[in-house]
Design a protein around this motif. Sequence first.
Motif, PDB file in Angstrom:
ATOM      1  N   GLY A 178       1.085  -1.097   0.056  1.00 48.57           N
ATOM      2  CA  GLY A 178      -0.203  -0.075  -0.058  1.00 48.57           C
ATOM      3  C   GLY A 178       0.685   1.325  -0.004  1.00 48.57           C
ATOM      4  O   GLY A 178       0.689   2.124  -0.657  1.00 48.57           O
ATOM      5  N   ARG A 179       1.995   1.327   0.937  1.00 43.41           N
ATOM      6  CA  ARG A 179       2.922   2.390   0.878  1.00 43.41           C
ATOM      7  C   ARG A 179       3.564   2.745  -0.749  1.00 43.41           C
ATOM      8  O   ARG A 179       3.758   3.786  -1.157  1.00 43.41           O
ATOM      9  CB  ARG A 179       3.367   2.270   1.910  1.00 43.41           C
ATOM     10  CG  ARG A 179       3.228   2.397   3.192  1.00 43.41           C
ATOM     11  CD  ARG A 179       4.296   2.611   4.375  1.00 43.41           C
ATOM     12  NE  ARG A 179       5.112   1.536   4.221  1.00 43.41           N
ATOM     13  CZ  ARG A 179       5.001   0.247   5.263  1.00 43.41           C
ATOM     14  NH1 ARG A 179       4.022   0.328   5.899  1.00 43.41           N
ATOM     15  NH2 ARG A 179       6.108  -0.598   5.173  1.00 43.41           N
ATOM     16  N   LEU A 180       4.123   1.495  -1.100  1.00 40.18           N
ATOM     17  CA  LEU A 180       4.520   1.686  -2.300  1.00 40.18           C
ATOM     18  C   LEU A 180       3.678   2.194  -3.583  1.00 40.18           C
ATOM     19  O   LEU A 180       3.951   2.861  -4.241  1.00 40.18           O
ATOM     20  CB  LEU A 180       5.252   0.251  -2.714  1.00 40.18           C
ATOM     21  CG  LEU A 180       6.433  -0.379  -1.938  1.00 40.18           C
ATOM     22  CD1 LEU A 180       6.551  -1.684  -2.741  1.00 40.18           C
ATOM     23  CD2 LEU A 180       7.577   0.649  -2.115  1.00 40.18           C
ATOM     24  N   ALA A 181       2.744   1.495  -3.323  1.00 35.41           N
ATOM     25  CA  ALA A 181       1.527   2.005  -4.581  1.00 35.41           C
ATOM     26  C   ALA A 181       1.180   3.495  -4.472  1.00 35.41           C
ATOM     27  O   ALA A 181       1.195   4.011  -5.371  1.00 35.41           O
ATOM     28  CB  ALA A 181       0.518   0.950  -4.227  1.00 35.41           C
ATOM     29  N   SER A 182       0.937   3.872  -3.162  1.00 39.43           N
ATOM     30  CA  SER A 182       0.608   5.191  -2.905  1.00 39.43           C
ATOM     31  C   SER A 182       1.726   6.306  -3.458  1.00 39.43           C
ATOM     32  O   SER A 182       1.275   7.205  -4.294  1.00 39.43           O
ATOM     33  CB  SER A 182       0.199   5.472  -1.671  1.00 39.43           C
ATOM     34  OG  SER A 182      -0.930   4.811  -0.882  1.00 39.43           O
ATOM     35  N   LEU A 183       2.840   5.852  -3.081  1.00 43.96           N
ATOM     36  CA  LEU A 183       3.871   6.890  -3.602  1.00 43.96           C
ATOM     37  C   LEU A 183       4.206   6.822  -5.066  1.00 43.96           C
ATOM     38  O   LEU A 183       4.534   7.553  -5.731  1.00 43.96           O
ATOM     39  CB  LEU A 183       5.184   6.611  -2.497  1.00 43.96           C
ATOM     40  CG  LEU A 183       5.119   6.939  -1.185  1.00 43.96           C
ATOM     41  CD1 LEU A 183       6.320   6.612  -0.411  1.00 43.96           C
ATOM     42  CD2 LEU A 183       4.780   8.513  -0.931  1.00 43.96           C
ATOM     43  N   GLY A 184       4.042   5.466  -5.447  1.00 48.57           N
ATOM     44  CA  GLY A 184       4.499   4.914  -6.935  1.00 48.57           C
ATOM     45  C   GLY A 184       3.485   5.836  -7.698  1.00 48.57           C
ATOM     46  O   GLY A 184       3.858   6.325  -8.818  1.00 48.57           O
ATOM     47  N   LEU A 185       2.238   5.582  -7.400  1.00 46.05           N
ATOM     48  CA  LEU A 185       1.294   6.531  -8.258  1.00 46.05           C
ATOM     49  C   LEU A 185       1.698   7.974  -8.451  1.00 46.05           C
ATOM     50  O   LEU A 185       1.494   8.689  -9.432  1.00 46.05           O
ATOM     51  CB  LEU A 185      -0.019   6.274  -7.941  1.00 46.05           C
ATOM     52  CG  LEU A 185      -0.762   4.751  -7.974  1.00 46.05           C
ATOM     53  CD1 LEU A 185      -1.965   4.509  -7.492  1.00 46.05           C
ATOM     54  CD2 LEU A 185      -0.887   4.589  -9.654  1.00 46.05           C
TER      55      LEU A 185
END
Length: 750
Positions: A519-526
């Motif tokens: 979830g952290r990776l996805a939020s910052l990656g987007l």
Amino acid sequence: MATLLNLSDSDHSGLSDQSVSTRSSNRSLRIAEQERRKNEAEDPFVLALKYFSEVEAGTPVTGNDELENNLVRVEKVAFSRGLSPEAISIMLDFAMSLRMGSSPCARVLKCLLPASVVPQEAVVRAIVWLTVRKLPTSTQVLFIKWVLTVFDMIDAKDKLRAIYGFIFSFVTDENLCPFICHLLYLLTRKENVRVFRVRKLLEQQSKLGRQPYLLYLLSLYKVFCPELVTLSIPSRMKSGFKNHISPWKSALIGVQRRNGVQVASGISLAFAVRDKTASRKRKHAHLELPPLSPVTIKEPQAAQGSSRKLVPMQQVQSFAQLLQNMHRIELPAQMGSLLGSSLALQYLDCVQDESALLRLNFWLGYALHEEFLFCSDGGANKNPEEALQFLNRLLSAQHFLQEGFNSSDAFLFKFLNVWDGSLLRPQILGLLSNIPVIPSSQIKALLFDPLMQLFFTSSLFFKCGLIECLNHMLLKWLTWHSAYALEDDLDISLNSHTSINITLSGFKDSVMELVHFVGRLASLGLQLEGCHSLLLSFILDFYETVCDTFLKFGLPLVVMPPPGVFYPAFFAADPISVDRLAFIMHRYKVNLTSAKRQEKVTEQAFHISRQTFREFNRYQVFLVNCLWNSNMCYPEAEVRLSDELLAQSGVPQFSTRFDLIHHPAFVSYALDFHHKCWPGRKDTDLNSIKQTKPWSWYLEYLFTQGFDGLKDFLQNNISRRVMMAGDRREDGTQSQELESAPQIKQPLLS
């Protein structure tokens, strides 16, 4: 009577002819034997062997030309075509018995190159000579090195295992201990593990320190009898047994090639000589899988003391043959060759032989570390095709077994800290997805920290690949749980080939840590990639797995996506993302409803936090208000902008811009429907779709376009009466709103 006499005469005549023929044949055999003996008597090599077998003790060495000449003859044959088993026995007995002192011993041992096999009896007799204690230490070490080098070529091992205790007594010798431990490692069976031997090894460890060779032997003992070895064995040790440089390696390869027969595949592949200018670490062909070959080139034979015949693994050609010979299989010389045979892997999976798995993990871990971590001359970079083929074969074996190897997991945890994210990326991510459950206390240091650095410094495609890899990892963890977890929710094994256990609560903690990390990776990656649709697609794949953890995999856990994933998916310009988000929210509701129902009727229910229900209800109300009620700016909205700022944007009726008609993902469908519904109109008024019948038709139109997720979400959350009612407002500009939070069929907030 005359007839009988005639028959008798004819019989005597036939017997006479037969006896003449027999005598002639015997005479030919005698002549051939005499000729052979004459040739042998004249053969200098045979004469040399005769000399070494008959030489008397105390014969001087200095100035002995006969000794020199005969030894040269034996060396010439040994280095050209190898020595026969009989010659090996004679020369080994001569060297170890010290009949001519210790000076020629090393030279004799260095020319013991077998042409086919090494007789076990000769090795046993030589080991017995070690107890005389007259051999120099260097000669003793050289002999044990020779035994380790030709171990796979010894024709049998039963008598060697019978003197296991005799060999074990040499572990107290500091000079011999590293090599004796290696030999014991190869000979050890479960019946050899005894309390007094464990104590002796621990005593040696207290004297010599935590030496790798002692730890490796103790680790094997612990596999067989974990109750006897209470010592904590490090899970990530450096190689315990060094690949010592010996004088037989290159010579054995030459003998094998000249003979045209591969006696022991391990010799030619493990000791292959490379370019002298290359690094020492690169002189072994670790990336080549050995061929499936038997320990010795012999027909299947009965094991001593047993009526069962051993069947070499390479002779098994079908699954039916494997089943027939399951308990009579002889494992190959090189355990690495198992990776190249589906039948061998099937045997490994069925039999669960701890020693075989330990040998395979030892070989695999050594190869991976040498080629990818400890190689100073480029390693996999220098041989990309070999590395690619090797890792693909390893991945294929892991997929066949449906689990990874401990040695590859330990390698990956180290390799991630030095990996650039591009070298053999598909293969490394494939191996990473096979990692078993990691305890939550270790998962951050081993996995999350190196992956976080790689994620934020790599390309979009790496980010997509990593999210996909972590999705596959989660799927395998959940599948493993649903297949192997015990009903009483007590200790559950991480891996069928390891003794590590984890509780259900520990497993849940690890899964939750993984989901929150993604979830952290996805939020910052987007944010970094501007909400790229490709990255968003892989992220939604992951949450399609997460939303069904309870009903599909039986894990009592529900974790909602963070706002940094939910809102970019909702505001996406492509309808597929919005449809998939609606499907995910629909599955979340089904799982939460089922969990809450179970919580009321069963004693073994699990508690879902109120925060989870609040997050779900907030997301659900937002979706319903935006898509159905055309009211994005309701008072409880989490994402809210000031009316003044929205008025400055110049967008008319901004609160309705994200309903099923005006949403950027669906506006093209609304325009197409409008043209089909009112083909004669010159002006386009999308609000006209909100009238009673056009609204129902529009919903059916959307559902026929393949938006099944949207269909499930609306049918599950909007009452059928409201869905069919359409617009009953007089001005025709707003669809009928749900009654407070209305018209959601049933709020889940407890």
